[in-house]
Write a protein that holds these residues in place. Structure first.
Motif, short mmCIF file in Angstrom:
data_model
loop_
_atom_site.label_atom_id
_atom_site.label_comp_id
_atom_site.label_asym_id
_atom_site.label_seq_id
_atom_site.Cartn_x
_atom_site.Cartn_y
_atom_site.Cartn_z
N LEU A 6 0.83 -1.21 0.00
CA LEU A 6 0.00 0.00 0.00
C LEU A 6 0.87 1.25 0.00
O LEU A 6 0.56 2.24 -0.67
CB LEU A 6 -0.93 0.00 1.21
N SER A 7 1.96 1.21 0.74
CA SER A 7 2.88 2.34 0.76
C SER A 7 3.48 2.57 -0.63
O SER A 7 3.61 3.71 -1.09
CB SER A 7 3.99 2.10 1.78
N ALA A 8 3.81 1.45 -1.30
CA ALA A 8 4.38 1.56 -2.65
C ALA A 8 3.37 2.15 -3.64
O ALA A 8 3.76 2.75 -4.65
CB ALA A 8 4.84 0.19 -3.14
N MET A 9 2.07 2.01 -3.35
CA MET A 9 1.03 2.60 -4.19
C MET A 9 0.85 4.10 -3.94
O MET A 9 0.09 4.76 -4.65
CB MET A 9 -0.31 1.90 -3.94
N GLY A 10 1.53 4.60 -2.91
CA GLY A 10 1.40 6.01 -2.58
C GLY A 10 0.34 6.31 -1.55
O GLY A 10 0.00 7.48 -1.32
N LYS A 11 -0.19 5.27 -0.91
CA LYS A 11 -1.18 5.48 0.15
C LYS A 11 -0.50 5.98 1.42
O LYS A 11 0.60 5.54 1.76
CB LYS A 11 -1.93 4.19 0.47
N THR A 12 -1.16 6.88 2.12
CA THR A 12 -0.70 7.29 3.44
C THR A 12 -1.36 6.36 4.44
O THR A 12 -2.59 6.28 4.50
CB THR A 12 -1.07 8.75 3.72
N GLU A 13 -0.55 5.68 5.24
CA GLU A 13 -1.08 4.64 6.12
C GLU A 13 -1.01 5.01 7.59
O GLU A 13 -0.01 5.55 8.07
CB GLU A 13 -0.31 3.33 5.91
N ILE A 14 -2.08 4.67 8.27
CA ILE A 14 -2.14 4.71 9.73
C ILE A 14 -2.23 3.25 10.17
O ILE A 14 -3.12 2.52 9.72
CB ILE A 14 -3.37 5.48 10.23
N VAL A 15 -1.32 2.81 11.01
CA VAL A 15 -1.28 1.42 11.44
C VAL A 15 -1.45 1.35 12.95
O VAL A 15 -0.83 2.12 13.70
CB VAL A 15 0.04 0.75 11.03
N ILE A 16 -2.30 0.44 13.40
CA ILE A 16 -2.43 0.13 14.82
C ILE A 16 -1.79 -1.24 15.03
O ILE A 16 -2.22 -2.24 14.46
CB ILE A 16 -3.90 0.09 15.29
N ASP A 17 -0.74 -1.29 15.83
CA ASP A 17 0.04 -2.52 16.00
C ASP A 17 0.75 -2.44 17.34
O ASP A 17 1.35 -1.42 17.67
CB ASP A 17 1.06 -2.64 14.86
N LEU A 18 0.69 -3.51 18.12
CA LEU A 18 1.34 -3.50 19.43
C LEU A 18 2.83 -3.80 19.36
O LEU A 18 3.53 -3.69 20.36
CB LEU A 18 0.65 -4.52 20.35
N ASN A 19 3.33 -4.15 18.18
CA ASN A 19 4.75 -4.44 18.01
C ASN A 19 5.42 -3.30 17.24
O ASN A 19 5.22 -3.17 16.03
CB ASN A 19 4.92 -5.76 17.26
N PRO A 20 6.22 -2.47 17.89
CA PRO A 20 6.85 -1.35 17.19
C PRO A 20 7.89 -1.78 16.17
O PRO A 20 8.33 -0.97 15.35
CB PRO A 20 7.50 -0.55 18.32
N LEU A 21 8.31 -3.05 16.20
CA LEU A 21 9.32 -3.54 15.28
C LEU A 21 8.71 -4.23 14.05
O LEU A 21 9.45 -4.66 13.16
CB LEU A 21 10.25 -4.53 15.99
N SER A 22 7.39 -4.31 13.98
CA SER A 22 6.76 -4.96 12.84
C SER A 22 6.93 -4.14 11.57
O SER A 22 7.10 -2.92 11.61
CB SER A 22 5.27 -5.18 13.10
N ALA A 37 7.94 3.69 22.11
CA ALA A 37 7.21 2.47 22.44
C ALA A 37 8.16 1.30 22.68
O ALA A 37 7.99 0.53 23.63
CB ALA A 37 6.24 2.13 21.31
N GLU A 38 9.18 1.19 21.85
CA GLU A 38 10.15 0.11 22.03
C GLU A 38 10.86 0.26 23.37
O GLU A 38 11.09 -0.73 24.09
CB GLU A 38 11.16 0.10 20.89
N ASP A 39 11.20 1.47 23.72
CA ASP A 39 11.87 1.71 25.00
C ASP A 39 10.97 1.34 26.17
O ASP A 39 11.43 0.76 27.16
CB ASP A 39 12.30 3.17 25.11
#
Length: 253
Positions: free
Chosen positions: A175-191, A243-245
């Motif tokens: 999706l990023s490669a398509m030029g979409k601006t993404e908002i992601v909800i994810d509990l893993n900051p390293l994903s 978040a990682e810290d």
């Protein structure tokens, strides 16, 4: 014990609530069995975060609200776990920011798709005037060889801003490669999903979605200049690092 039997005073209330909703989602054919494993992985990160919304996640939720309000064609993506966990909350957010909701699945079948669409309608989509998309399946995300590439051309296919909670990393990258601006909800900051996002929200979806909605309502009368300032001043790398810290150190202040 059912969801309604879990007292809010229970120290593990949110965790138990999440488990019940995912279990019920599997029973209804909304959530895949693999979703149970994914939820357990996320719960482990939430435990390390202290099962609370840290300050950087709240800042990210505010930036997400501003970004959605600025968008011309915002779309909220929903998979099986999202549908099981926060169906009404996603409808509330879509109504608050004028977004469409689109069902998108890795383990896609017509039966599951229709079950989730019906589930979202049962949770107020029609009453709120929120369009539910995903059944047209007349668009594709380039670079993906699985069913998450299947989208509606007038939904995710033409969106400028997409909220992709509990996302697969490869689709987030596509999706990023398509030029979409993404908002992601994810509990893993390293994903990969969180690392790809313009606005990564490192938080439990049960807290994050209502939080974005609350910020959106507070910002509903803000000027475009004010919304743009909020988005501009948000630093995704700092949010991820903070978040990682918090996870590594246990420092939740």
């Amino acid at each position: 014990m059912s969801e309604i039997d879990v007292p809010e005073s229970h120290p593990r209330y949110q965790s138990l609530l999440t488990r019940h909703r995912i279990e019920a989602g599997v029973e209804r054919g909304i959530t895949s069995k693999q979703g149970l494993i994914a939820e357990g992985r996320g719960e482990a990160f939430d435990y390390l975060l202290g099962e609370r919304t840290i300050a950087s996640a709240d800042e990210a939720a505010r930036a997400a609200a501003a970004l959605l309000l600025l968008a011309e064609r915002p779309v909220l993506s929903v998979n099986g776990n999202v549908a099981a966990l926060v169906p009404g909350e996603m409808i509330d957010l879509a109504a608050a920011v004028g977004a469409d909701v689109e069902v998108n699945l890795f383990n896609r079948t017509d039966e599951r798709m229709r079950a989730i669409v019906d589930h979202l309608r049962e949770h107020g989509a029609d009453d709120a005037g929120v369009p539910i998309k995903g059944l047209a399946a007349d668009g594709r995300i380039p670079g993906l060889d699985h069913e998450r590439a299947t989208v509606d051309a007038d939904g995710i296919g033409s969106a400028d801003v997409v909220l992709v909670p509990l996302e697969d990393g490869d689709r987030a990258e596509a999706l990023s490669a398509m030029g979409k601006t993404e908002i992601v909800i994810d509990l893993n900051p390293l994903s990969r999903s969180a690392q790809t996002a313009a606005v990564p929200i490192i938080d439990n979806i049960l807290r994050a979605v209502p939080n974005i909605t609350e910020h959106a309502r507070e910002l509903s009368a803000a000027s475009d200049e004010e919304l743009e300032r909020i988005v501009r001043e948000f630093d995704p790398e700092r949010a991820l690092a903070t978040a990682e810290d918090a996870i590594r150190s246990g420092d939740l202040d």
